[in-house]
Design an enzyme around this catalytic site. Structure first.
Site, PDB file in Angstrom:
ATOM      1  N   TYR A  62     -16.658  10.982 -17.818  1.00 39.52           N
ATOM      2  CA  TYR A  62     -15.204  11.418 -17.719  1.00 39.52           C
ATOM      3  C   TYR A  62     -14.788  12.053 -19.092  1.00 39.52           C
ATOM      4  O   TYR A  62     -14.481  11.390 -20.070  1.00 39.52           O
ATOM      5  CB  TYR A  62     -14.402  10.285 -17.392  1.00 39.52           C
ATOM      6  CG  TYR A  62     -14.739   9.299 -15.983  1.00 39.52           C
ATOM      7  CD1 TYR A  62     -15.520  10.163 -15.077  1.00 39.52           C
ATOM      8  CD2 TYR A  62     -14.131   8.430 -15.918  1.00 39.52           C
ATOM      9  CE1 TYR A  62     -15.702   9.244 -13.997  1.00 39.52           C
ATOM     10  CE2 TYR A  62     -14.390   7.562 -14.499  1.00 39.52           C
ATOM     11  CZ  TYR A  62     -15.287   8.239 -13.899  1.00 39.52           C
ATOM     12  OH  TYR A  62     -15.586   7.505 -12.469  1.00 39.52           O
ATOM     13  N   PRO A 209      -9.306   5.285  -3.269  1.00 35.56           N
ATOM     14  CA  PRO A 209      -8.723   4.408  -2.234  1.00 35.56           C
ATOM     15  C   PRO A 209      -7.793   5.327  -1.586  1.00 35.56           C
ATOM     16  O   PRO A 209      -7.314   4.827  -0.536  1.00 35.56           O
ATOM     17  CB  PRO A 209      -8.437   3.327  -2.893  1.00 35.56           C
ATOM     18  CG  PRO A 209      -7.998   3.715  -4.132  1.00 35.56           C
ATOM     19  CD  PRO A 209      -9.269   4.720  -4.713  1.00 35.56           C
TER      20      PRO A 209
END
Length: 334
Positions: A62, A209
């Site tokens: 990241y 999610p």
């Protein structure tokens, strides 16, 4: 904030964690989900801690590296009681991933570098980010287990591993968590991967999610995003796929309206209702979205709500592939 157990080795975390990926992007895509504001990101992490969130997810890729440094800066002086998860698994050259690398030598190197960037003495949960087909999983987990024995890591995890890989890994050293994509629009883990995790006592951590933001209903078509935004090339945001997937979002919104909630809160609550072994890590870089997500932990869905959502978004019903490239698809479920 309610708490949940990941695995049966004693890893306890808040019922909802915070995915930090979008705060700095991935491998050169710093604005992959819109503009980056590092100060607001730090403020978001601080607000998460204040709200009882103690589970923070990052990875060396990241940024790369920037995200771990950012999280380390944010938790300085507030480390106690937090569960910090990070990941290894790529060969990074000139700021970009150049294939997988889960060799023992790289694992040892990356662990030390991640500890330094995070400014911590032990990584609470270390994941293999993607399975490396060139290195037997037994060899990889064996090296990870050595880090546990050395006191540098507390618990081990895998990401996007196939059922048989999970079994082989767990036989070498207990795996506490599997992180894979799971949401109302990506349910393909349900037939075989979730059952294996539950058989072995492994917790499940859903990333994306909210369906990469789609399930909030506050999205645009792929072509309306700038070229630097990940969603520009997401097949599920494109053409007829977008229209079909928005019909499922309408059902989420209907349930949300009945509770005075947002579609995103319903999507997170649905995941939490799938089992006490599930801990979603919605990603955000803004305090207002964080507060919305955290409130989902208190949203109770009825049997009728769950049935309506299941009917609107059954396993395999989402239109479009998960990723826009064959290379990305090849790295999951192996």
């Amino acid at each position: 904030m309610r708490r949940r157990q990941l695995g049966n080795q004693g890893l306890s975390v808040s019922a909802i964690g915070l995915g930090c990926m979008g705060m700095a992007g991935v491998a050169g895509m710093q604005a992959m989900y819109g503009a980056v504001d590092l100060d607001e990101a730090v403020a978001t992490i601080h607000r998460a801690i204040d709200l009882g969130v103690d589970f923070f997810d990052t990875a060396e890729i990241y940024g790369p590296y920037i995200n771990e440094e950012l999280l380390g800066r944010a938790i300085k002086g507030r480390r106690d009681g937090l569960v910090i998860a990070t990941k290894f698994g790529f060969r990074i050259v000139d700021g970009r991933a150049q294939g997988a690398d889960s060799s023992p030598a790289n694992i040892r190197k990356v662990c030390d570098e991640s500890l330094q960037r995070l400014g911590i003495e032990v990584i609470d949960l270390l994941y293999q980010h993607r399975v490396d087909p060139a290195v037997p999983i037994e060899e990889t987990v064996g090296a990870m287990a050595e880090l546990v024995a050395a006191g540098k890591v507390r618990f081990l995890g895998l990401s996007e591993a196939a059922p048989e890989t999970i079994r082989r890994a767990h036989a070498v050293h207990p795996i506490s968590a599997l992180q894979s994509e799971y949401s109302l629009w990506e349910r393909t883990v349900e037939p075989d991967i979730l059952p294996v995790c539950r058989e072995l006592g492994i917790g499940f951590v859903p990333y994306s999610p909210l369906g990469r933001g789609f399930l909030t209903g506050q999205v645009q078509r792929a072509e309306d995003y700038p070229a630097t935004d990940y969603r520009r090339n997401d097949p599920r945001y494109q053409g007829e796929n977008f229209d079909a997937n928005m019909r499922a979002v309408a059902a989420v919104k209907a349930v949300a309206d009945g509770h005075g909630a947002t579609p995103g809160q319903v999507a997170l609550a649905w995941l939490l209702h799938q089992g006490d072994d599930i801990v979603p890590i919605p990603g955000t870089k803004r305090r207002d979205r964080l507060e919305e997500n955290v409130a989902a932990a208190d949203l109770k869905l009825s049997t009728d709500d769950l049935a309506a959502l299941d009917a609107a978004a059954p396993v395999g019903a989402t239109s479009g592939e998960r990723y826009g490239s064959a290379a990305m698809m090849a790295m999951v479920r192996r």
